[in-house]
Design an enzyme around this catalytic site. Structure first.
Site, PDB file in Angstrom:
ATOM      1  CB  SER A 104      74.302  10.791  31.145  1.00  0.00           C
ATOM      2  OG  SER A 104      74.732  11.715  32.102  1.00  0.00           O
TER       3      SER A 104
HETATM    4  N1  SAH Z   1      77.795  15.281  31.670  1.00  0.00           N
HETATM    5  C1  SAH Z   1      78.351  13.957  31.843  1.00  0.00           C
HETATM    6  C2  SAH Z   1      77.818  13.251  33.067  1.00  0.00           C
HETATM    7  C3  SAH Z   1      78.681  13.564  34.192  1.00  0.00           C
HETATM    8  S1  SAH Z   1      78.344  12.771  35.717  1.00  0.00           S
HETATM    9  C4  SAH Z   1      78.183  13.151  30.571  1.00  0.00           C
HETATM   10  O1  SAH Z   1      78.295  13.723  29.514  1.00  0.00           O
HETATM   11  O2  SAH Z   1      77.997  11.953  30.603  1.00  0.00           O
HETATM   12  C5  SAH Z   1      78.323  14.176  36.767  1.00  0.00           C
HETATM   13  C6  SAH Z   1      79.607  14.936  36.905  1.00  0.00           C
HETATM   14  O3  SAH Z   1      79.342  16.043  37.749  1.00  0.00           O
HETATM   15  C7  SAH Z   1      80.743  14.164  37.583  1.00  0.00           C
HETATM   16  O4  SAH Z   1      81.857  14.135  36.754  1.00  0.00           O
HETATM   17  C8  SAH Z   1      81.006  14.966  38.872  1.00  0.00           C
HETATM   18  O5  SAH Z   1      82.360  15.000  39.246  1.00  0.00           O
HETATM   19  C9  SAH Z   1      80.494  16.332  38.494  1.00  0.00           C
HETATM   20  N2  SAH Z   1      80.145  17.190  39.630  1.00  0.00           N
HETATM   21  C10 SAH Z   1      79.611  16.834  40.827  1.00  0.00           C
HETATM   22  N3  SAH Z   1      79.437  17.911  41.613  1.00  0.00           N
HETATM   23  C11 SAH Z   1      79.857  18.983  40.893  1.00  0.00           C
HETATM   24  C12 SAH Z   1      79.944  20.389  41.170  1.00  0.00           C
HETATM   25  N4  SAH Z   1      79.564  20.917  42.348  1.00  0.00           N
HETATM   26  N5  SAH Z   1      80.440  21.188  40.202  1.00  0.00           N
HETATM   27  C13 SAH Z   1      80.847  20.685  39.002  1.00  0.00           C
HETATM   28  N6  SAH Z   1      80.803  19.374  38.705  1.00  0.00           N
HETATM   29  C14 SAH Z   1      80.318  18.527  39.630  1.00  0.00           C
END
Ligand code: SAH
Length: 254
Positions: A104
């Protein structure tokens, strides 16, 4: 003698050209690729960029929570992205982390962390570990962090990065965030970093009374952050800013 100097100069030029990053569009020469990540100057450069990120992207946009600002000043964001992207680790945007997912934008990480109103004794749940950067920020400001990632390779990489950086209060599991992590519930705060179409009931159930959930909600790529507060007798939802997160997936990938 002259010939050896010319040879040295020629070799240095070639080495410099090889070392230049292929995606140098956004900024000019930057130390880590050329001097090596572990060089003293490389580290200093990241440190300078991190402090600038905190001033201009985060404090200037209104984030005031001192503990969030301190965490953002401390956590080495460049350790959470792979080599080609390290140069851009402190820029004002999300970056690819593989598997079509992103880390992010720094401001959004700070915004969600501040909005969740986390205290040092809190237990926090994060959905969507990704590379683990948001988890690390939460690890700095909360007592315990539990984070769920649906893509096993990303969960494994995040676990490794977080343990290399010495975070012992963060646990990452591969799983489906729609279910939450019932074993450690209730949570004082829940931060969701992938967008569902509506707020999963399991997460509301696992939020402690007086707890806050910060979650992007909406179909497609356009969502709003909803801040959900659970009181003794009701659930309060407030729509705050428009955002663009990856959609929250329904099923575990192979
Ligand atoms: N928190 C992260 C941003 C991650 S992007 C940061 O620090 O930058 C969003 C993430 O959510 C992705 O890695 C994706 O694989 C995960 N994701 C999507 N659907 C999900 C679900 N149902 N359960 C857990 N993770 C999920």
């Amino acid at each position: 003698m002259n010939f050896s100097w010319a040879l040295i100069a020629l070799l240095s030029c070639c080495l410099l050209l090889i070392a230049l990053p292929s995606c140098a569009g956004e900024r000019s020469l930057h130390t880590p690729e050329i001097l090596g990540e572990n060089s003293h100057s490389g580290r200093d450069q990241f440190e300078i960029e991190r402090q600038e990120m905190v001033e201009y992207q985060i404090r200037d946009r209104g984030i005031q929570d001192q503990r969030v600002l301190a965490a953002m000043s401390k956590v080495p964001r460049h350790e959470f992205v792979e080599s080609p992207w390290k140069d851009f680790a402190y820029s004002d945007r999300p970056l690819p982390i593989g598997h079509q997912q992103t880390i992010s934008q720094p401001y959004i990480v700070a915004y969600m962390s501040e909005t969740a109103e986390i205290s040092p004794d809190d237990k926090v749940l994060e959905i969507g570990t990704g590379c683990g950067y948001q988890a690390a920020i939460l690890g700095e400001i909360a007592k315990e962090v539990y984070s769920i990632e649906i893509i096993p390779e990303l969960a494994a990489r995040a676990r490794q990065t977080l343990s290399q950086l010495g975070y012992e209060n963060i646990e990452v599991k591969t799983g489906d965030g729609y279910q939450g992590w019932v074993e450690h519930a209730p949570y004082d705060a829940i931060i969701v970093t992938a967008a569902p179409e509506k707020i999963p009931q399991a997460l509301i159930d696992q939020l402690a009374t007086n707890g806050k959930m910060v979650i992007p909600v909406g179909g497609g790529w356009h969502q709003d952050i909803i801040v959900l507060t659970k009181t003794e007798d009701r659930i309060i939802k407030e729509k705050t800013i428009p955002v663009r997160f990856v959609p929250m997936r329904r099923k575990l990938l192979k």
